[in-house]
Design a protein around this motif. Structure first.
Motif, PDB file in Angstrom:
ATOM      1  N   ASP A   1      21.010 -14.941  79.747  1.00 37.91           N
ATOM      2  CA  ASP A   1      21.953 -16.059  79.732  1.00 37.91           C
ATOM      3  C   ASP A   1      21.445 -17.220  80.591  1.00 37.91           C
ATOM      4  O   ASP A   1      21.566 -18.388  80.215  1.00 37.91           O
ATOM      5  N   ALA A   2      20.890 -16.885  81.756  1.00 36.01           N
ATOM      6  CA  ALA A   2      20.369 -17.931  82.637  1.00 36.01           C
ATOM      7  C   ALA A   2      19.210 -18.673  81.979  1.00 36.01           C
ATOM      8  O   ALA A   2      19.093 -19.904  82.092  1.00 36.01           O
ATOM      9  N   GLU A   3      18.347 -17.937  81.278  1.00 37.71           N
ATOM     10  CA  GLU A   3      17.228 -18.584  80.595  1.00 37.71           C
ATOM     11  C   GLU A   3      17.707 -19.445  79.428  1.00 37.71           C
ATOM     12  O   GLU A   3      17.123 -20.499  79.141  1.00 37.71           O
TER      13      GLU A   3
ATOM     14  N   ARG B   1      29.373 -11.751  80.579  1.00 34.69           N
ATOM     15  CA  ARG B   1      27.949 -11.882  80.845  1.00 34.69           C
ATOM     16  C   ARG B   1      27.211 -10.552  80.683  1.00 34.69           C
ATOM     17  O   ARG B   1      25.991 -10.522  80.701  1.00 34.69           O
ATOM     18  N   GLY B   2      27.940  -9.451  80.507  1.00 32.60           N
ATOM     19  CA  GLY B   2      27.289  -8.177  80.279  1.00 32.60           C
ATOM     20  C   GLY B   2      26.588  -7.668  81.518  1.00 32.60           C
ATOM     21  O   GLY B   2      26.984  -7.931  82.646  1.00 32.60           O
TER      22      GLY B   2
ATOM     23  N   SER C   1      15.690 -16.877  87.510  1.00 34.73           N
ATOM     24  CA  SER C   1      15.616 -16.301  88.856  1.00 34.73           C
ATOM     25  C   SER C   1      16.652 -15.209  89.079  1.00 34.73           C
ATOM     26  O   SER C   1      17.003 -14.893  90.207  1.00 34.73           O
ATOM     27  N   ARG C   2      17.146 -14.593  88.006  1.00 33.33           N
ATOM     28  CA  ARG C   2      18.162 -13.566  88.160  1.00 33.33           C
ATOM     29  C   ARG C   2      17.573 -12.202  88.490  1.00 33.33           C
ATOM     30  O   ARG C   2      18.266 -11.327  89.016  1.00 33.33           O
ATOM     31  N   LEU C   3      16.294 -11.989  88.175  1.00 34.64           N
ATOM     32  CA  LEU C   3      15.640 -10.710  88.439  1.00 34.64           C
ATOM     33  C   LEU C   3      14.696 -10.854  89.628  1.00 34.64           C
ATOM     34  O   LEU C   3      14.570 -11.938  90.204  1.00 34.64           O
TER      35      LEU C   3
END
Length: 303
Positions: free
Chosen positions: A120-122, A111-112, A254-256
């Motif tokens: 990736d989530a988007e 996932r870097g 919602s990862r950031l």
């Protein structure tokens, strides 16, 4: 005790250098299910999936509901709350994580760093939206309704203003009377009532997390005045969806610290396309007229 957004700020801090080891399946699931609005029943579902991933990822919705001791609609609501269009989409994600955890199973792509994980989530949100578009009937039908509503009201409050402004800006190129409402309270009520009195039949409302209470009130005012409501949001269930005539639920990133809106943006473009398809002659005439004005007053730089 930090707020949910403060916690996200700490967890999503950008780090430099090489990516570290891939997060464990349990850690991936905890990140996936890290939603402050989960009910006690939904937390039970999340806990069961984390503790029994390799088995639970392949259960039907009926079997999962029985194992956890909840109803099937509760599982469907859980899938929606954690950002999926339904249980099938959630199960696909669970299976991908589970297969990477099984001995000899395909390892999930690295996932870097945190920014790559957000992308990736988007990508996952866009894949879910693509599946939803397999049947474009609701989009096309809603587009016809929005195109025929004169005036057409577009509502977006607080964080949802940006999506509403984008949609309204583009819609004005193809629709003769688009009214943008970005202030709540009595200002929104006046605008909605005036739109209905002027002959409007539809409101397109945006509600992104955190969902503003004043958006719910405005939607209720619109319905009370006789306007139909099309809702673009991230939750397929809940009080806002209950009030809407048609709901388009698609995930947000919602990862950031602050959410990103790749999938809602594509959904906006799809609804605009449906409006153009609903009245192609009007669309072409208005676009031609706009291009003439743009050329006359040199709105844009030359390519």
């Amino acid at each position: 005790m930090p707020s949910p957004q403060q916690a996200r700020a700490q967890a999503s801090a950008i780090t430099s250098g090489e990516a570290g080891e891939e997060a464990s399946p349990a850690s991936q699931l905890r990140t996936l299910f890290d939603r402050p609005r989960l009910s006690p029943g939904q937390r039970r579902i999340a806990r069961y999936l984390i503790e029994h991933l390799t088995e639970a990822a392949f259960l039907s919705i009926t079997d999962l509901a029985e194992r956890v001791g909840v109803s099937q609609p509760s599982v469907t609501r859980f899938a929606s709350v954690v950002g999926f269009s339904g249980y099938p989409a959630l199960r696909e994600r669970l299976q991908a994580i589970a297969l990477g955890a099984l001995p000899g199973g395909p390892a999930e792509e690295n996932r870097g760093n945190e920014l790559q994980a957000a992308v990736d989530a988007e990508v996952g949100n866009l894949e879910n939206l693509r599946r939803d578009f397999a049947d474009p009937g609701r989009v096309l039908g809603t587009g016809r309704g929005l195109a025929a509503s004169a005036p057409l009201t577009v509502l977006g409050l607080r964080i949802s203003v940006s999506l509403a402004e984008y949609f309204a800006y583009a819609a004005r190129r193809i629709h003769p009377d688009v009214r943008l409402v970005t202030r709540g309270g009595s200002v929104a009520y006046d605008a909605l009532l005036q739109s209905r009195e002027a002959g409007g039949t539809w409101v397109l409302a945006f509600s992104m997390p955190r969902h503003a209470r004043e958006t719910l009130t405005a939607v209720r005012v619109a319905r009370g005045a006789g306007l139909k409501v099309a809702l673009v949001t991230d939750l397929a269930l809940g009080p806002l969806a209950d009030e809407a005539d048609v709901t388009f639920a698609t995930g947000t990133g919602s990862r950031l610290v602050f959410d990103s809106y790749a999938a809602p943006g594509v959904l906006c473009a799809a609804l605009l396309q449906a409006m153009t398809d609903a009245d192609p002659e009007r669309t072409q005439a208005r676009l031609d007229e706009y291009e003439q004005v743009a050329d006359q007053y040199r709105f844009f730089l030359g390519d």
